[in-house]
Design an enzyme around this catalytic site. Structure first.
Site, short mmCIF file in Angstrom:
data_model
loop_
_atom_site.label_atom_id
_atom_site.label_comp_id
_atom_site.label_asym_id
_atom_site.label_seq_id
_atom_site.Cartn_x
_atom_site.Cartn_y
_atom_site.Cartn_z
N LYS A 1 6.90 -3.60 2.77
CA LYS A 1 5.46 -3.62 2.53
C LYS A 1 4.72 -3.12 3.77
O LYS A 1 3.76 -2.36 3.67
CB LYS A 1 5.01 -5.04 2.15
CG LYS A 1 5.52 -5.47 0.78
CD LYS A 1 5.32 -6.95 0.50
CE LYS A 1 6.00 -7.34 -0.82
NZ LYS A 1 5.95 -8.79 -1.10
N ASP B 1 -1.85 -10.46 -4.44
CA ASP B 1 -0.70 -10.70 -5.31
C ASP B 1 -1.14 -11.09 -6.71
O ASP B 1 -0.34 -11.08 -7.65
CB ASP B 1 0.16 -11.85 -4.73
CG ASP B 1 1.39 -11.31 -4.01
OD1 ASP B 1 1.80 -10.17 -4.31
OD2 ASP B 1 1.94 -12.03 -3.15
N GLN C 1 4.32 -14.33 1.54
CA GLN C 1 5.61 -13.94 0.97
C GLN C 1 6.31 -15.18 0.39
O GLN C 1 6.49 -16.17 1.09
CB GLN C 1 6.48 -13.27 2.05
CG GLN C 1 7.81 -12.75 1.54
CD GLN C 1 7.68 -11.64 0.50
OE1 GLN C 1 6.83 -10.74 0.61
NE2 GLN C 1 8.50 -11.70 -0.54
#
Ligand code: NAD
Length: 294
Positions: A53, A120, A97
């Site tokens: 990422k 997200d 994460q």
């Protein structure tokens, strides 16, 4: 032989386009979009995902800041850090994460992220918007990435029988909701308590599998000519990376299929970039990127 849905290539095109877009902002004297990434602990797979990422952000011109906290970080410390990012006008997106260590209440952490910065799309406000068909929320990266890839390859979705195997909050459920949006297609969602999985999968025109079990789906479980999207990422003992679908036996029976690696994974990262640029666009009064409009 099936059409191979090349997520790497579609993702590359999206990055190219975003790089141009961000270059345009910089030329106009605007700042770079910025993403704060929180990684807790030393899980090797999470480290690889975060590194991918970070690299993708760098390539397109998103400033990413990775905060790697020790395994024993407390709930309060993570909450405080997110609170700081929420209040920082120079940060557009916040990504925590997953998975978090077991002593952390993950849902509570997700809910501390400001919904506009939740790139997200896991915050209940964003999930609720998706569930109720509102278009101004953030859609989770993996399902949206799959949607964008299907559209890129002009795969018909309208009125198709869709079956999603796996019902997690991050993949299966939002994937099903995307197909329900605008009543695009009927969807069946299967999970660990589905009695006869094969009776569902064999009728799917579009089969999306997000479970985490190698070779869960074999050739006799799919319909001839189906489109198969394999979300699973499994590391075998010999180090090979495979999906949930028995690719070798399926590829001659189906009409299109995603490889692992190189299918859904790169699309997830490309969609994270799109969601981050969208948060930046929103802050500056620009409309969202057309690819993210479902
Ligand atoms: P999860 O563990 O949260 O959920 C798994 C789901 O599969 C559950 O709903 C469970 O009930 C169901 N399931 C388990 N065994 C089953 C069985 N035998 N038959 C039918 N359903 C069964 O997993 P997740 O976070 O949704 O991830 C699923 C897989 O996708 C994992 O391999 C993960 O690594 C991968 N993943 C890939 C990407 C990507 O970008 N490619 C993104 C997210 C997750």
């Amino acid at each position: 032989m099936a059409l191979i849905l090349d997520g790497r290539e579609v993702a590359r095109k999206i990055r190219q386009e975003l790089k141009k877009e961000i270059g345009g902002y910089l030329q106009r004297g605007m700042r770079n979009p910025a993403l704060a990434v929180v990684l807790v602990g030393d899980d090797p797979a999470s480290k690889v995902y975060v590194e991918n990422k970070r690299k993708a952000c760098k390539e397109v011109g998103i400033n990413s800041m990775v905060f790697n906290l020790p395994e024993n970080t407390s709930q309060q410390e993570i909450t405080d850090l997110i609170g700081k990012f929420n209040g920082d006008p120079e940060i557009d997106g916040i990504l925590v994460q997953l998975p978090l260590p077991s002593h952390i209440n993950t849902q509570e952490i997700i809910e501390t992220i400001s919904p506009e910065k939740d790139v997200d799309g896991f915050h209940p406000e964003n999930m609720g918007k998706l569930a109720t068909g509102k278009s101004d929320g953030v859609i989770p990266c993996t399902p949206l990435g799959i949607w964008i890839m299907l559209k890129h390859y002009k795969i018909q979705t309208f009125k198709k029988d869709v079956v999603v195997v796996g019902a997690s909050n991050i993949v299966g459920k939002p994937m099903a909701l995307l197909f329900l949006k605008n009543e695009e297609a009927p969807v069946s969602v299967c999970h660990i308590n589905t009695k006869d999985l094969k009776s569902y999968t064999t009728r799917a025109d579009i089969l999306i599998v997000a479970v985490g079990k190698p070779k869960l789906i074999t050739a006799e479980m799919v319909k001839e000519g189906a489109v198969v999207v394999d979300v699973g990422i499994n590391r075998l003992e010999d180090g090979r990376l495979v999906g949930d679908v028995d690719f070798e036996t399926l590829k001659d029976k189906v009409s299109a299929i995603t490889p692992v690696p190189g299918g859904v994974g790169p699309m997830t990262v490309a969609t994270l970039l799109l969601n981050t640029v969208n948060a930046y666009r929103k802050k500056h009064g620009f409309p969202p990127h057309p690819l993210t409009q479902v």
